[in-house]
Design a protein around this motif. Structure first.
Motif, PDB file in Angstrom:
ATOM      1  N   PHE A  93       0.870  -1.170   0.000  1.00  0.00           N
ATOM      2  CA  PHE A  93       0.000   0.000   0.000  1.00  0.00           C
ATOM      3  C   PHE A  93       0.910   1.224   0.000  1.00  0.00           C
ATOM      4  O   PHE A  93       1.968   1.203   0.641  1.00  0.00           O
ATOM      5  CB  PHE A  93      -0.896  -0.002   1.246  1.00  0.00           C
ATOM      6  CG  PHE A  93      -1.931   1.091   1.247  1.00  0.00           C
ATOM      7  CD1 PHE A  93      -3.137   0.920   0.583  1.00  0.00           C
ATOM      8  CD2 PHE A  93      -1.696   2.290   1.902  1.00  0.00           C
ATOM      9  CE1 PHE A  93      -4.097   1.918   0.581  1.00  0.00           C
ATOM     10  CE2 PHE A  93      -2.644   3.301   1.902  1.00  0.00           C
ATOM     11  CZ  PHE A  93      -3.852   3.112   1.242  1.00  0.00           C
ATOM     12  N   GLU A 131      -7.123  -4.522  -6.883  1.00  0.00           N
ATOM     13  CA  GLU A 131      -7.221  -4.217  -5.461  1.00  0.00           C
ATOM     14  C   GLU A 131      -8.104  -2.984  -5.285  1.00  0.00           C
ATOM     15  O   GLU A 131      -7.647  -1.925  -4.844  1.00  0.00           O
ATOM     16  CB  GLU A 131      -5.840  -3.989  -4.866  1.00  0.00           C
ATOM     17  CG  GLU A 131      -4.942  -5.218  -4.936  1.00  0.00           C
ATOM     18  CD  GLU A 131      -3.599  -4.982  -4.291  1.00  0.00           C
ATOM     19  OE1 GLU A 131      -3.556  -4.377  -3.197  1.00  0.00           O
ATOM     20  OE2 GLU A 131      -2.592  -5.404  -4.889  1.00  0.00           O
ATOM     21  N   SER A 155      -8.249  -1.305  -1.769  1.00  0.00           N
ATOM     22  CA  SER A 155      -7.039  -0.535  -1.451  1.00  0.00           C
ATOM     23  C   SER A 155      -7.003   0.770  -2.241  1.00  0.00           C
ATOM     24  O   SER A 155      -6.595   1.802  -1.709  1.00  0.00           O
ATOM     25  CB  SER A 155      -5.781  -1.354  -1.739  1.00  0.00           C
ATOM     26  OG  SER A 155      -5.682  -2.446  -0.845  1.00  0.00           O
TER      27      SER A 155
END
Length: 121
Positions: free
Chosen positions: A35, A92, A95
């Motif tokens: 991240f 993702e 995220s």
């Protein structure tokens, strides 16, 4: 605008971008790169600093040097968007959404806090 101010923008802007690169590397090595924590920390801390500066009474030249050159070169909108796109392309979506929401909420909150503190001085 004087040559001295332009020279200051050049030197301070260069220092801000080097500090951003270094900070991202340190944070990435501490918490990993799954991240974009480095960019998040950089942009939120930059919002705090810019909010603080906007709460102060600065001259035009001071605002240019401190706000635009220093904070503008330290923070990075383009990297934030690139990393968000990368998260989405890597399938993702949570995220990616978290990156957008956290950056916006924390950034605006940090800028408001910085402005409040700067306005008290």
């Amino acid at each position: 605008m004087s040559v001295l101010v332009w020279t200051g923008v050049l030197l301070i802007g260069g220092a801000g971008s080097v500090l951003r690169f270094w900070t991202d590397g340190v944070i990435g090595s501490l918490v990993g790169r799954d991240f974009p924590y480095g960019t998040l920390v950089i942009n939120v801390s930059g919002a705090l600093i810019l909010g603080f500066l906007s709460g102060l009474t600065l001259s035009n030249d001071q605002s240019l040097l401190e706000g635009t050159a220093a904070v503008g070169s330290y923070t990075t909108f383009s990297t934030w968007m690139f990393e968000t796109q990368r998260l989405a392309e890597d399938r993702e979506p949570r995220s990616a959404a978290l990156n957008v929401v956290a950056s916006m909420v924390l950034g605006v909150s940090a800028a408001a806090l910085g402005r409040l503190v700067g306005g008290q001085l």
